[in-house]
Design an enzyme around this catalytic site. Sequence first.
Site, short mmCIF file in Angstrom:
data_model
loop_
_atom_site.label_atom_id
_atom_site.label_comp_id
_atom_site.label_asym_id
_atom_site.label_seq_id
_atom_site.Cartn_x
_atom_site.Cartn_y
_atom_site.Cartn_z
N ASP A 1 0.89 -1.23 0.14
CA ASP A 1 0.11 -0.14 0.14
C ASP A 1 0.75 1.24 -0.07
O ASP A 1 1.85 1.44 0.68
CB ASP A 1 -0.91 0.15 1.22
N GLU B 1 1.70 -0.35 -4.92
CA GLU B 1 0.91 0.68 -5.15
C GLU B 1 1.78 1.80 -5.31
O GLU B 1 2.10 2.63 -4.39
CB GLU B 1 -0.34 0.79 -4.32
C1 GLC Z 1 -4.20 2.88 -0.87
C2 GLC Z 1 -5.36 1.97 -0.63
C3 GLC Z 1 -6.73 2.86 -0.32
C4 GLC Z 1 -6.36 3.62 1.08
C5 GLC Z 1 -4.97 4.14 1.06
C6 GLC Z 1 -4.35 4.29 2.49
O1 GLC Z 1 -4.59 4.04 -1.64
O2 GLC Z 1 -5.91 1.50 -1.84
O3 GLC Z 1 -7.96 2.08 -0.44
O4 GLC Z 1 -7.33 4.37 1.58
O5 GLC Z 1 -4.11 3.63 0.57
O6 GLC Z 1 -4.16 3.28 3.10
#
Ligand code: GLC
Length: 524
Positions: free
Chosen positions: A213, A268
């Site tokens: 994340d 991500e």
């Molecule tokens: C990422 C996740 C999202 C979350 C954010 C904070 O973007 O996909 O759902 O709110 O991180 O952890």
Amino acid sequence: MSQLPAWQRAVCYEVYVPSFCRARGAGAGPGLAAAGGRLPGDLEGVRSRLDHLAWLGVDVIWLTPFYPSPMADFGYDVADYCDVNPAFGTLEDFDRLLDDAHRRGMRVIADWVPNHTSDQHPWFLEARSSRAAPKRDWYVWRDGSPERPPNNWTAAFTGGPAWTWDEATGQWYLHLFLPEQPDLNWANPEVEEAMFDVVRFWLDRGLDGFRLDVIHGIGKDPALPDAPEDLARIPWSSQNDYQGTHDILRRLRRLVDSYPDERFLVGEVYLLSTAKVARYYGRGDELHLAFNFPPLYAPWEAAAWRRRIQRVEEEMGPIDAWPTWVLSNHDNPRHRTRYGGSEARARAAAVLLLTLRGTPFLYQGEELGLLDAVIPDDRVVDPGGRDGCRAPVPWEASAGHGWAGVDQVEPWLPWPPESDTRNASVLRADASSILHLYQRLIDLRRSSPALRSGRWEELDAPPDVLAYQRVSGDDRRVVIVNFGDERAEVALAGGLTVQVASDGQGEGAPYAGSVGPSAAAVLG
Ligand code: GLC
């Protein structure tokens, strides 16, 4: 072809745990307090639907956070990284799910949320207790006056400052997201040690890897400088991307690679630049895969997609960074909704997603052609406005749609549109459904070296049509995607046959030289 590593040959599928399926009844675990006590899915629910995923042809299941959490950000605010939220089940449920998935030849990865914890995590409770607390420095604290945050960064979701003043200890703490999600201080080696222990905990249990994340955010410039005005509002995008993150990722990669059986990391990297995303692959010594979001934000237009794909080829190709493709996830309106709602477009998009060069990620329910749910004001729960795409997946036509317990207590979010007819069981019984289209595409991809790993080459086509071929040795597949509303003539050499068509028409017949409106086909 079997030499391709697992993360390159895979079709991956995101299971957003709160919304996938519930197998245990209403009394079996607490509902979500953050959603009025209504019922979420659970890990047993995921296990109960593994046959659906195996039939579809999924290789890797990504489980979103199922850890204990106050649910300020529906699980992305973790209060214990090494346990299961009782609302979703138990560690034994997790082990059983992993086992059953492995038995069916599917791998499982899970979210690792390293940028921030919940403000209810024992680490933060301790850090917050006094300036002298041993874990104080595990988070990012700054002096200042209570009137003026230490810099101009803003927090995601609230749009307010990315800093909260802690009255009791007289300092600010940093949070790129909600105040309930304080950022960890990765400059402190103890944080890295503790979070790497979390990685070991799950890999030792047999997990196949992680989705990381907000991974580009973890290393921070120690000076925490103001962001340029135009970027200050996108804190988790542009205010980080700090060099130190790459050092951490190389150490993490070594840890993951020390395990057998091709464990892997998909990050991500929420930087809306493919060139920047590409840097997170390092020299093959950082991430195995990274999400590249510019295509997700591209409109349904041939020219926009052509540009996004070319960019991936140009910016990732030369450094051997293996691309990923995502049309939908739990953070954005579903692509069928974004593209205007037509099922024909959603079908054509499936052909695109599953024939590009790189690893595709499906989001639960897109194989059913789901639209976002309409959320009445009194059911809104997410501070980021993402409830619509998180509506529960309908499995059956019957009341409750295959979710246990929802005859007594409502599911945590309303059902998506048309759940009586648009559900897994009805679509499975209909060979012409979008669900079967996904299955055929995944099947074709598995059997074709060109689609799995071949090079990508654009072909001449009218402006509204994107045409390309994938080539590997003797295997050549041609893909035509008509983004327009008119039938388009596309002349192609070489006696091609329709292998999969988005509308199911003419499969097995010779290609007749044109493609229908909002339609797509794979030819070979
Ligand atoms: C990422 C996740 C999202 C979350 C954010 C904070 O973007 O996909 O759902 O709110 O991180 O952890």
